[in-house]
Design a protein around this motif. Structure first.
Motif, PDB file in Angstrom:
ATOM      1  N   ALA B  11       0.846  -1.204   0.000  1.00 12.49           N
ATOM      2  CA  ALA B  11       0.000   0.000   0.000  1.00 12.49           C
ATOM      3  C   ALA B  11       0.877   1.248   0.000  1.00 12.49           C
ATOM      4  O   ALA B  11       0.634   2.197  -0.767  1.00 12.49           O
ATOM      5  N   LEU B  12       1.911   1.227   0.828  1.00 12.72           N
ATOM      6  CA  LEU B  12       2.821   2.376   0.903  1.00 12.72           C
ATOM      7  C   LEU B  12       3.479   2.607  -0.456  1.00 12.72           C
ATOM      8  O   LEU B  12       3.592   3.748  -0.927  1.00 12.72           O
ATOM      9  N   THR B  13       3.911   1.502  -1.092  1.00 10.99           N
ATOM     10  CA  THR B  13       4.557   1.612  -2.405  1.00 10.99           C
ATOM     11  C   THR B  13       3.588   2.220  -3.419  1.00 10.99           C
ATOM     12  O   THR B  13       3.962   3.096  -4.211  1.00 10.99           O
ATOM     13  N   LEU B  14       2.340   1.773  -3.369  1.00 15.66           N
ATOM     14  CA  LEU B  14       1.355   2.305  -4.315  1.00 15.66           C
ATOM     15  C   LEU B  14       1.055   3.786  -4.050  1.00 15.66           C
ATOM     16  O   LEU B  14       0.840   4.561  -4.985  1.00 15.66           O
ATOM     17  N   TYR B  15       1.072   4.180  -2.790  1.00 17.42           N
ATOM     18  CA  TYR B  15       0.881   5.611  -2.485  1.00 17.42           C
ATOM     19  C   TYR B  15       2.066   6.415  -3.047  1.00 17.42           C
ATOM     20  O   TYR B  15       1.888   7.541  -3.532  1.00 17.42           O
ATOM     21  N   ALA B  16       3.261   5.815  -2.961  1.00 22.79           N
ATOM     22  CA  ALA B  16       4.446   6.484  -3.515  1.00 22.79           C
ATOM     23  C   ALA B  16       4.309   6.602  -5.032  1.00 22.79           C
ATOM     24  O   ALA B  16       4.570   7.666  -5.615  1.00 22.79           O
ATOM     25  N   THR B  19       1.845   9.239  -5.865  1.00 24.82           N
ATOM     26  CA  THR B  19       2.426  10.575  -5.677  1.00 24.82           C
ATOM     27  C   THR B  19       3.253  10.965  -6.899  1.00 24.82           C
ATOM     28  O   THR B  19       3.123  12.079  -7.432  1.00 24.82           O
ATOM     29  N   VAL B  20       4.102  10.026  -7.337  1.00 22.65           N
ATOM     30  CA  VAL B  20       4.958  10.309  -8.499  1.00 22.65           C
ATOM     31  C   VAL B  20       4.088  10.570  -9.736  1.00 22.65           C
ATOM     32  O   VAL B  20       4.311  11.537 -10.482  1.00 22.65           O
ATOM     33  N   LEU B  21       3.089   9.721  -9.924  1.00 23.55           N
ATOM     34  CA  LEU B  21       2.237   9.852 -11.117  1.00 23.55           C
ATOM     35  C   LEU B  21       1.494  11.186 -11.143  1.00 23.55           C
ATOM     36  O   LEU B  21       1.406  11.837 -12.190  1.00 23.55           O
ATOM     37  N   VAL B  22       0.976  11.601  -9.991  1.00 25.33           N
ATOM     38  CA  VAL B  22       0.220  12.865  -9.992  1.00 25.33           C
ATOM     39  C   VAL B  22       1.161  14.045 -10.242  1.00 25.33           C
ATOM     40  O   VAL B  22       0.803  14.998 -10.949  1.00 25.33           O
ATOM     41  N   THR B  34      -2.456  11.502 -14.235  1.00 28.76           N
ATOM     42  CA  THR B  34      -3.236  11.827 -13.022  1.00 28.76           C
ATOM     43  C   THR B  34      -4.322  10.775 -12.798  1.00 28.76           C
ATOM     44  O   THR B  34      -4.612  10.410 -11.661  1.00 28.76           O
ATOM     45  N   SER B  35      -4.909  10.265 -13.897  1.00 23.59           N
ATOM     46  CA  SER B  35      -5.920   9.206 -13.754  1.00 23.59           C
ATOM     47  C   SER B  35      -5.285   7.950 -13.161  1.00 23.59           C
ATOM     48  O   SER B  35      -5.848   7.312 -12.263  1.00 23.59           O
ATOM     49  N   TRP B  36      -4.096   7.596 -13.661  1.00 21.37           N
ATOM     50  CA  TRP B  36      -3.398   6.422 -13.131  1.00 21.37           C
ATOM     51  C   TRP B  36      -3.036   6.609 -11.662  1.00 21.37           C
ATOM     52  O   TRP B  36      -3.011   5.655 -10.887  1.00 21.37           O
ATOM     53  N   SER B  37      -2.748   7.863 -11.305  1.00 22.87           N
ATOM     54  CA  SER B  37      -2.394   8.114  -9.889  1.00 22.87           C
ATOM     55  C   SER B  37      -3.594   7.814  -8.992  1.00 22.87           C
ATOM     56  O   SER B  37      -3.434   7.276  -7.889  1.00 22.87           O
ATOM     57  N   VAL B  38      -4.809   8.134  -9.470  1.00 24.86           N
ATOM     58  CA  VAL B  38      -6.012   7.837  -8.676  1.00 24.86           C
ATOM     59  C   VAL B  38      -6.195   6.321  -8.564  1.00 24.86           C
ATOM     60  O   VAL B  38      -6.526   5.793  -7.488  1.00 24.86           O
ATOM     61  N   ILE B  39      -5.941   5.610  -9.680  1.00 20.93           N
ATOM     62  CA  ILE B  39      -6.091   4.144  -9.658  1.00 20.93           C
ATOM     63  C   ILE B  39      -5.081   3.531  -8.679  1.00 20.93           C
ATOM     64  O   ILE B  39      -5.430   2.656  -7.863  1.00 20.93           O
ATOM     65  N   ALA B  40      -3.843   4.024  -8.726  1.00 21.75           N
ATOM     66  CA  ALA B  40      -2.818   3.505  -7.798  1.00 21.75           C
ATOM     67  C   ALA B  40      -3.223   3.770  -6.353  1.00 21.75           C
ATOM     68  O   ALA B  40      -3.086   2.891  -5.480  1.00 21.75           O
ATOM     69  N   ALA B  41      -3.740   4.971  -6.104  1.00 19.88           N
ATOM     70  CA  ALA B  41      -4.177   5.311  -4.739  1.00 19.88           C
ATOM     71  C   ALA B  41      -5.322   4.394  -4.311  1.00 19.88           C
ATOM     72  O   ALA B  41      -5.365   3.927  -3.158  1.00 19.88           O
ATOM     73  N   ALA B  42      -6.247   4.119  -5.245  1.00 23.51           N
ATOM     74  CA  ALA B  42      -7.399   3.262  -4.918  1.00 23.51           C
ATOM     75  C   ALA B  42      -6.943   1.846  -4.580  1.00 23.51           C
ATOM     76  O   ALA B  42      -7.393   1.266  -3.573  1.00 23.51           O
ATOM     77  N   ILE B  43      -6.021   1.301  -5.385  1.00 19.07           N
ATOM     78  CA  ILE B  43      -5.532  -0.066  -5.108  1.00 19.07           C
ATOM     79  C   ILE B  43      -4.780  -0.082  -3.768  1.00 19.07           C
ATOM     80  O   ILE B  43      -4.938  -0.992  -2.955  1.00 19.07           O
ATOM     81  N   GLY B  44      -3.984   0.971  -3.547  1.00 15.51           N
ATOM     82  CA  GLY B  44      -3.257   1.088  -2.269  1.00 15.51           C
ATOM     83  C   GLY B  44      -4.225   1.101  -1.088  1.00 15.51           C
ATOM     84  O   GLY B  44      -4.003   0.420  -0.079  1.00 15.51           O
ATOM     85  N   ALA B  45      -5.324   1.846  -1.248  1.00 15.48           N
ATOM     86  CA  ALA B  45      -6.310   1.931  -0.157  1.00 15.48           C
ATOM     87  C   ALA B  45      -6.958   0.568   0.090  1.00 15.48           C
ATOM     88  O   ALA B  45      -7.190   0.191   1.246  1.00 15.48           O
ATOM     89  N   VAL B  46      -7.219  -0.170  -1.004  1.00 19.07           N
ATOM     90  CA  VAL B  46      -7.819  -1.507  -0.848  1.00 19.07           C
ATOM     91  C   VAL B  46      -6.840  -2.424  -0.092  1.00 19.07           C
ATOM     92  O   VAL B  46      -7.232  -3.119   0.856  1.00 19.07           O
TER      93      VAL B  46
END
Lengths: 478, 280
Positions: B11-16, B19-22, B34-46
């Motif tokens: 999850a931490l890696t996906l948040y990182a 962050t980079v993607l956004v 930016t869209s991919w950054s939201v997807i990465a954040a969503a998977i990280g949250a899951v």
């Protein structure tokens, strides 16, 4: 002149700028009060801080910062906040009344009323017919998050009247909260009361070891008592150790039980304004003074607190007195109980074979008896009297709070949060639109008020409608 | 335990990554990033939710006791709020530039500072705990989104040559962005108020007083007052623009400090969030 000064004062107290500054001053005060240790000058934290910060301490002491939240200056700020909140609530009530009336009349609008009074006028693309313009406008407005319905030739989206009342309700409730807090503190009594198992103690000021009460507290009006029926040193429920748990009964003036229950954290005994919490526990010795004929002259409980520092692991709190035949105190007696030990020190629970050390001292200070006594044993005192150790039991130190305003506080809090929820979540808006067709042009007219929580802005709405209707703005009028 | 740790690190890696993607998406005006950054954040949250679920089963209580759990659940709520907002309104995805770095640093910090497990005690065993913590998380989530919107507003407003304004051109207009900043602050203000109210009721049940000027109580009140001031200056003094955005940016770290900073600095009986645990 006095009238002018009064008006100026009211204007100042009512002004949003004053309220804002006051809130900032209060938060600054709270921050400082949170940093500086709180307590009296003899409090160890206060003394340590004063020694470490001698330069600042001078100023802190000057404004009594170590008692920041009971300080008259803080009290004055809160009173000012209360006045400002009342005036602010009144202003918001007037706004809500006007807004509510506007929403009420807007909800009954028709095409003619929008034509008579509108803010935005758009000349539509000549190729659009009036129904087409209405349909496109409805779609555009809904895309911006505003649901509209058709009503008498107009598109209507008007919030309910109650949506205007969130902010005044919240501000009046805040004022109510401040008043309830002051009233509660004036009537409140809070203290620690030691009650041994089997003992009944009247709810009177003298029964408390430590007690604080408000200025308007009337102890003579209280006619009830508290009894501890049982004590479980380790009460477990739902797999969680609830800690030392007394079973407590509150009795009315006639000795009739009002309520009985186990008391542990998050399971307090509540009856009327009274709330009873567990605070601590210890042991208690019940002893009697008997005369030569075996008649009991008096009996009572001796509270015994645990202490790792004391010899035997306990210290006596208070004591008995031994009376003569006239009932006059001639000896003082103190009872302590030796605990069992392990590697961690004294084990703070009832020993397997409890025995009490009884020390009887005459009024001139000489010890007349010092010996260990077992349960039921009788020892002779100088003269014709004897001391009998009736029992050794647990005692519960109960925190007893009598504050009838707490349910009121909760109710006001709920009202405040309902008001805040309405102010936060409910939209206050009016969007009324109609189309007017003339031989030369089709004009789209909009009356719009987006007061609170609207999903769009007036300029965005205007731009999007102009773009959708392929026209140009003819200007605004009100 | 290994699964739990692994999931949290993922999850931490996906948040990182988010962050980079956004940042890349905003700097290079590429909405796909930016869209991919939201997807990465969503998977990280899951993944973080699953990790907390595993931990819940292992310890027998939810993620609301101790610094790691409290900070982690704040991050989870902040990211989840952002994901929901960006999913419902994709134009707001670039606001992640103000949100994801906060989530990344806070979760990373809490993992490094992970202390001993706090067990349930009689005082902590209450439904009020769940309500109290849930509303603290919701409030923080709202404040962080408000903070993210305010940062984007500010960057765009201060873009003299228009370069940065162009990078955020897909965002709603400044006026709408400002309204969103205020609305999330308003929502956070409501949730924070509920957090204080539920905490006060719970304190009365567990400690025998509804208010004791404990450092956390005091700071939570201060934060509530600061946001009240923010709303006053917005609605009654009619502040708008850059100075209002600055206010939202300054206010959010105060809420973070109240929630996770105070137990590190002050002696507080709020042991549940990492205090010294005097009064568990």
């Amino acid at each position: 002149m006095i009238g002018a000064a009064w008006r100026r004062l009211v204007a100042l107290l009512r002004s949003p700028r004053f309220a804002t500054v006051l809130l900032l001053v209060l938060s600054g005060w709270a921050i400082v009060g949170g940093i500086v240790p709180q307590g009296t000058a003899t409090n160890s934290d206060v003394m340590a801080w004063a020694a470490a910060h001698p330069a600042v301490e001078r100023y802190a002491r000057a404004v009594n910062l170590h008692q920041a939240f009971t300080n008259p200056l803080f009290f004055a700020l809160v009173v000012l906040l209360g006045i400002s909140t009342a005036l602010c609530a009144w202003e918001r009530t007037k706004v809500a009344l006007r807004r509510s009336a506007t929403l009420h009349s807007a909800a009954r609008s028709d095409a003619a009323s929008v034509e008579a009074r509108h803010d935005i006028e758009i000349v539509c693309d000549p190729s659009l017919s009036a129904p087409e313009a209405m349909a496109m406008a409805a779609e555009t407005v809904e895309r911006l998050g505003i649901k509209v319905r058709a009503q008498d030739g107009a598109l209507v989206s008007v919030s309910q009247r109650w949506t205007a009342w969130g902010s005044p309700l919240f501000h009046w409730a805040l004022l109510g909260l401040l008043v309830a807090l002051f009233v509660g503190n004036a009537f409140r009594a809070e203290g620690l009361m030691g009650v041994a198992v089997g003992q009944t103690v009247p709810d009177a000021r003298a029964s408390y070891g430590v007690v604080t009460n408000g200025l308007l507290r009337n102890w003579s009006g209280v006619h009830r008592s508290v009894r501890v029926d049982a004590f479980e040193p380790d009460y477990t429920l739902g797999g969680v150790d609830r800690g030392p748990t007394p079973t407590v009964t509150v009795l009315d003036a006639n000795g009739k039980a009002i309520k009985t229950q186990r008391v542990y954290p998050n399971n307090t005994l509540k009856t009327g304004g009274l709330t009873i919490y567990p605070n601590a526990f210890g042991l208690a010795a019940r002893g009697s003074i008997v005369d030569a004929s075996g008649k009991v002259l008096g009996s009572g409980f001796q509270i015994i607190d645990f202490s790792q520092e004391a010899s035997g692991g306990t210290v006596a709190v208070g004591g008995f007195y031994v009376p003569n035949s006239k009932g006059e105190a001639v000896y003082d007696a103190q009872v302590s109980v030796s605990l069992e030990r392990d590697a961690g020190g004294w084990i703070q629970s009832m020993p397997a074979q409890p025995a009490a050390r009884v020390v009887v001292v005459s009024r001139d200070g000489s010890t007349v008896l010092d010996r260990v006594v077992r349960k039921g044993e009788i020892v002779s005192l100088p003269g014709s009297q004897s001391f009998r150790l009736d029992d050794i039991v647990y005692y519960a130190r109960l925190q007893v709070v009598d504050d009838w305003t707490i349910p009121l506080l909760y109710a006001v809090l709920v009202v405040a949060l309902v008001g805040l929820s309405i102010a936060t979540l409910a939209r206050q808006q009016i969007v009324l639109a109609t189309v007017v067709e003339s031989p030369n042009e089709v004009r789209f007219l909009v009356r719009v008020r987006l007061w609170r929580n609207a999903p769009t802005t007036r300029s965005e709405l205007q731009d999007e409608l102009t773009r959708a209707l392929g026209g140009n703005q003819k200007g605004s009028m009100t | 335990m290994i699964v739990e740790i692994l999931l949290t690190w993922l999850a931490l890696t996906l948040y990182a990554v988010s962050t980079v993607l956004v940042v890349v998406g905003v700097v290079f005006s590429n909405s796909r990033f930016t869209s991919w950054s939201v997807i990465a954040a969503a998977i990280g949250a899951v993944l973080q939710t699953v990790s907390f679920g595993v931990r819940w089963v292992r310890l027998g209580h939810g993620p609301y006791l101790g610094f790691y759990e409290v900070a982690g659940s704040l991050v989870l709520f902040a990211v989840a709020t952002f994901v929901v907002v960006a999913w419902r309104n994709p134009r707001l995805a670039p606001a992640g530039i103000g949100i994801m770095p906060v989530a990344l640093l806070l979760l990373g910090g809490s993992m490094l500072a992970q202390g001993e497990v706090v067990e349930m005690t009689a005082k902590l065993t209450s439904w009020w705990l769940i309500l109290h913590v849930a509303f603290a998380n919701l409030a923080f989530g709202a404040f962080v989104v408000s903070f993210g919107c305010a940062i984007v507003y500010l960057v765009r407003a201060r873009s003299v040559d228009g370069k940065w304004a162009k990078r955020f051109e897909k965002l709603p207009v400044q006026e709408v962005l400002e309204n969103l900043t205020v609305r999330f602050a308003l929502l956070g203000f409501l949730f924070w108020g509920i957090m204080i109210a539920t905490g006060s009721i719970w304190a009365n049940e567990a400690w025998g007083r509804y208010w004791g000027w404990d450092p956390i109580e005091t700071w939570c009140l201060v934060v509530w007052i600061i946001y009240a001031v923010y709303l006053h200056v917005r609605f009654t003094l009619k502040w708008t623009g850059v100075r209002l955005a600055w206010f939202a940016i300054i206010a959010m770290p105060l809420s973070l400090f109240a929630l996770v900073g105070i137990p590190l600095v002050f002696n507080t009986p709020h042991a549940g969030i990492g205090g010294l645990g005097k009064d568990l």
